[in-house]
Design a protein around this motif. Structure first.
Motif, PDB file in Angstrom:
ATOM      1  N   LEU A   1       0.811  -1.219   0.000  1.00  0.00           N
ATOM      2  CA  LEU A   1       0.000   0.000   0.000  1.00  0.00           C
ATOM      3  C   LEU A   1       0.844   1.269   0.000  1.00  0.00           C
ATOM      4  O   LEU A   1       0.308   2.375  -0.039  1.00  0.00           O
ATOM      5  CB  LEU A   1      -0.932  -0.001   1.226  1.00  0.00           C
TER       6      LEU A   1
ATOM      7  N   HIS B   1       4.818   1.356   1.387  1.00  0.00           N
ATOM      8  CA  HIS B   1       5.658   1.251   2.583  1.00  0.00           C
ATOM      9  C   HIS B   1       7.133   1.162   2.227  1.00  0.00           C
ATOM     10  O   HIS B   1       7.502   0.792   1.116  1.00  0.00           O
ATOM     11  CB  HIS B   1       5.283  -0.005   3.389  1.00  0.00           C
TER      12      HIS B   1
ATOM     13  N   THR C   1      10.919   0.831   8.089  1.00  0.00           N
ATOM     14  CA  THR C   1      10.665   1.946   9.002  1.00  0.00           C
ATOM     15  C   THR C   1      11.943   2.691   9.383  1.00  0.00           C
ATOM     16  O   THR C   1      11.888   3.866   9.742  1.00  0.00           O
ATOM     17  CB  THR C   1       9.941   1.453  10.277  1.00  0.00           C
TER      18      THR C   1
ATOM     19  N   VAL D   1      -3.565   2.836   6.630  1.00  0.00           N
ATOM     20  CA  VAL D   1      -3.988   1.549   7.169  1.00  0.00           C
ATOM     21  C   VAL D   1      -3.010   1.024   8.225  1.00  0.00           C
ATOM     22  O   VAL D   1      -3.417   0.587   9.286  1.00  0.00           O
ATOM     23  CB  VAL D   1      -4.137   0.511   6.031  1.00  0.00           C
ATOM     24  N   TYR D   2      -1.732   1.074   7.907  1.00  0.00           N
ATOM     25  CA  TYR D   2      -0.730   0.481   8.799  1.00  0.00           C
ATOM     26  C   TYR D   2       0.137   1.565   9.438  1.00  0.00           C
ATOM     27  O   TYR D   2       0.300   2.661   8.894  1.00  0.00           O
ATOM     28  CB  TYR D   2       0.152  -0.489   8.021  1.00  0.00           C
ATOM     29  N   ASP D   3       0.735   1.209  10.559  1.00  0.00           N
ATOM     30  CA  ASP D   3       1.602   2.144  11.289  1.00  0.00           C
ATOM     31  C   ASP D   3       2.649   2.778  10.378  1.00  0.00           C
ATOM     32  O   ASP D   3       2.893   3.981  10.436  1.00  0.00           O
ATOM     33  CB  ASP D   3       2.326   1.412  12.430  1.00  0.00           C
ATOM     34  N   THR D   4       3.303   1.936   9.578  1.00  0.00           N
ATOM     35  CA  THR D   4       4.383   2.433   8.736  1.00  0.00           C
ATOM     36  C   THR D   4       3.884   3.542   7.823  1.00  0.00           C
ATOM     37  O   THR D   4       4.534   4.591   7.675  1.00  0.00           O
ATOM     38  CB  THR D   4       4.959   1.281   7.877  1.00  0.00           C
TER      39      THR D   4
ATOM     40  N   ARG E   1       1.253   5.430   8.230  1.00  0.00           N
ATOM     41  CA  ARG E   1       0.866   6.609   9.005  1.00  0.00           C
ATOM     42  C   ARG E   1       2.095   7.415   9.410  1.00  0.00           C
ATOM     43  O   ARG E   1       2.077   8.648   9.404  1.00  0.00           O
ATOM     44  CB  ARG E   1       0.027   6.179  10.200  1.00  0.00           C
TER      45      ARG E   1
END
Lengths: 417, 417
Positions: A324, A326, A329, A360-363, A365
């Motif tokens: 999506l 990424h 991190t 959707v995912y922490d990364t 965001r």
């Protein structure tokens, strides 16, 4: 028998009659047929009759076997005027007999001589903007090309066909899509096989591109074989097309949708599946300025973070992330620094199909918090060209990257996409 | 009503009965049905009857609603033993209620509790190798993963299921394909939608992966939805698979061919389209060493040549070139210097489908003369992993890159390809 002779070749129950052309290998005979096609015949087992010697002059630079006089085409008031612009590439190339490789050495007038089937379809204007293999395409040539197309349309062309190498055709088509507002079709075409190969696609692609350029669709299109057969050419929107195969004649595909339209080669009809911008709906205009200091980085596991150092000080960066949208991190703080230093960073996905979504995912965001802009479902290569254009022309670059300017962002097919 | 209550939800002519789970948004109710599926129901317009209060304990770390006692599964001599290895990712994740995002926090045993449908199909061994979102996957974790899989097979597992985030699943599957010789199936699976979403694919993918792991195909496979429906999972060879969509459940595709096989979810039958390596045909062995100093560079028009400086001194470089395998000719001398300095450079194509061939055009021939190795039709990401492996393990790296070691190079479909 010698190149330039009119010959009849019999092999395996098939007979070909035409002009013998120089061949790049000893294994093949190349015969230029009446219709303009060149056909390659395995020399092994072929019977050749020389019907007339030396009917066409063949040399290193004019090897098409066409009669020079054939290029004297009269102007017909009843036909539209199509501008043929050459940038090089296989469709405008012939074999380099010294090396056996293909080099670009034709201008647009030569293409017309090499593809007699183009005659009678339009009045043609020829123009050479570049003579390069398309892997050498660069942003300044996009600007030259856009300006040439603009001039041709301003001078009255009813449509433009751009002959372009297939390697980077999608990037150039994207560039012109953002640079130009056009009241007439601008149709890119090229060839996956050189003209002396039996499977060459150059005649059908060129003829279909001219038919598309005469159509009602005033967009930047790519016209290439829709299948391995010589039946239909697909018309792809310039910002959504991608060369998805190294060698097939139907290598080009619209990503994430059916092609916008098609040209039936036999019936010469052009048809469209979806709405498009109509001829004369837009005023001709050009914004050819680009900020070329934009890079594209494809993230893969184990990527050296130093690649981000190269981007330091650059105006823009397209990341081709995973899923999506990424990256590892560990890279996010460095990306945040780049953004704080003034680099515009846009996320796209190496999946190619589907929409980036970093909520959707922490990364994702964390990437959004760092200031990364989502490229929606813009293709990574298109996003690079668009960001070059937006940095030079858009008042609000982030808003521009989130807005479809030339069909590069598709409507959501499902709500969660 | 509270999470943990047994509820009946009526909405729009449909009725769901099960345990209410915590939801990540106020808009949705999430109900765990008897079969193990979680279904999301729009709260707007839904009638909820609480049938029994507090039937399951719900807290922040165990939110599956499953009975803890359910994890006590007895060993059945008649069933094969499947090792479930978790690396994190959506299939092994639940919603983080603080942020609304999805985080990885389950181990393999938890997956078994969360997917009751797995029960009765096999005896399971659970093991956690990592607990990461897969964008953070790195070469050392591939080594840990390969060693864990090797140990599980050595300890008697009849098949291995690796639960993996979808972002980088293809890279990890490639890594294990090169590192391991296996007498049993090693099946990667994951989930494109988290378990609390009505469209979650986690149950069907996990069940299908277990069925594939019980099959006769002793290869590294990826098992994911074959279509948007819950009917068939495709089985992809680990070296030829690619996540081709950001969000669809059938995002994974075999590039350039049909999938190797499939699992029919209803009939639980596993079938194959092509030859594969049979169970017990190979002895178990492992070569997990990697030379991780390998980079991947995607060439696009206007690329800053300084990216090549980052590669200076690296052991390997995969170029994702245009078309048949090209870059701007100005880059070739710099690439030649890298090769002279000891970097192994392999050409692949951003077309993704089709074979690299650098003997057709001048640019390609110059690249070959500079010492670039053709990656055939190996996918760029797979080529990166393979080169890491080959540099550490192959006696002749160039020969290895031109040979299919784990199905990564396909047979030519047509002679000229």
């Amino acid at each position: 028998m010698n190149p330039g002779d009119r010959v009849r070749v019999d092999r395996a129950d098939r007979t070909y009659e035409g002009v013998l052309l120089p061949s790049s290998t000893d294994d093949n005979l190349v015969v230029k047929l009446e219709g303009g096609y060149n056909v390659g015949v395995d020399r092994d087992g072929a019977d050749v009759d020389v019907l007339a010697e030396d009917v066409y002059e063949i040399d290193g630079t004019d090897s098409t076997g066409a009669d020079e006089a054939g290029s004297e085409i009269e102007f017909d008031d009843d036909l539209p005027t199509i501008s043929l612009i050459s940038t090089g590439g296989t469709i405008a190339s012939t074999v380099d007999y010294r090396t056996g490789a293909v080099t670009a050495q034709f201008d647009a007038e030569d293409v017309l001589r090499a593809v007699p089937d183009l005659a009678g379809r339009a009045n043609y204007r020829g123009r050479v903007v570049a003579n390069i293999l398309s892997e050498n395409m660069e942003p300044p040539i996009w600007q030259d090309l856009a300006e040439a197309v603009h001039e041709e349309i301003a001078a009255g062309a009813d449509g433009v066909v751009v002959m372009h190498g297939t390697d980077t055709m999608q990037y150039s088509a994207s560039a012109l899509s953002f640079m130009l507002e056009t009241p007439v079709p601008i149709v890119f075409t090229g060839s996956q096989r050189s003209a002396d190969r039996p499977s060459s696609d150059n005649v059908m692609n060129a003829v279909s591109a001219v038919e598309a350029a005469k159509s009602d669709c005033a967009e930047v299109l790519v016209c290439m074989h829709a299948s391995e057969s010589d039946d239909v050419c697909a018309l792809h929107r310039g910002t959504r097309v991608r060369k998805n195969h190294t060698s097939r004649r139907d290598a080009f595909e619209t990503v994430g949708a059916e092609p916008l339209g098609e040209v039936d080669y036999e019936t010469e009809t052009v048809s469209f599946r979806r709405d498009y911008q109509q001829r004369d709906a837009a005023e001709l205009s050009i914004e050819p300025t680009l900020e070329s200091d934009v890079e594209l980085l494809k993230f893969t596991p184990g990527m050296d973070p130093q690649f981000l150092d190269v981007v330091e000080g650059s105006e823009g960066l397209i990341i081709e992330g995973t899923g999506l949208g990424h990256v590892h991190t560990d890279l996010i703080p460095r990306i945040e620094e780049l953004i704080e230093d003034g680099t515009t960073v846009v996320m796209t996905s190496q999946c190619l199909e589907g929409r980036v979504c970093d909520r959707v995912y922490d990364t994702g965001r964390d990437l959004l918090e760092a200031g990364v802009i989502e490229g929606e479902d813009t293709l990574p290569g298109t996003a690079k060209v668009k960001l070059m254009w937006a940095l030079a022309n858009a008042e609000d670059v982030e808003a521009a990257m989130g807005t479809s300017l030339a069909g590069e962002i598709q409507e959501r097919s499902v709500p969660w996409e």
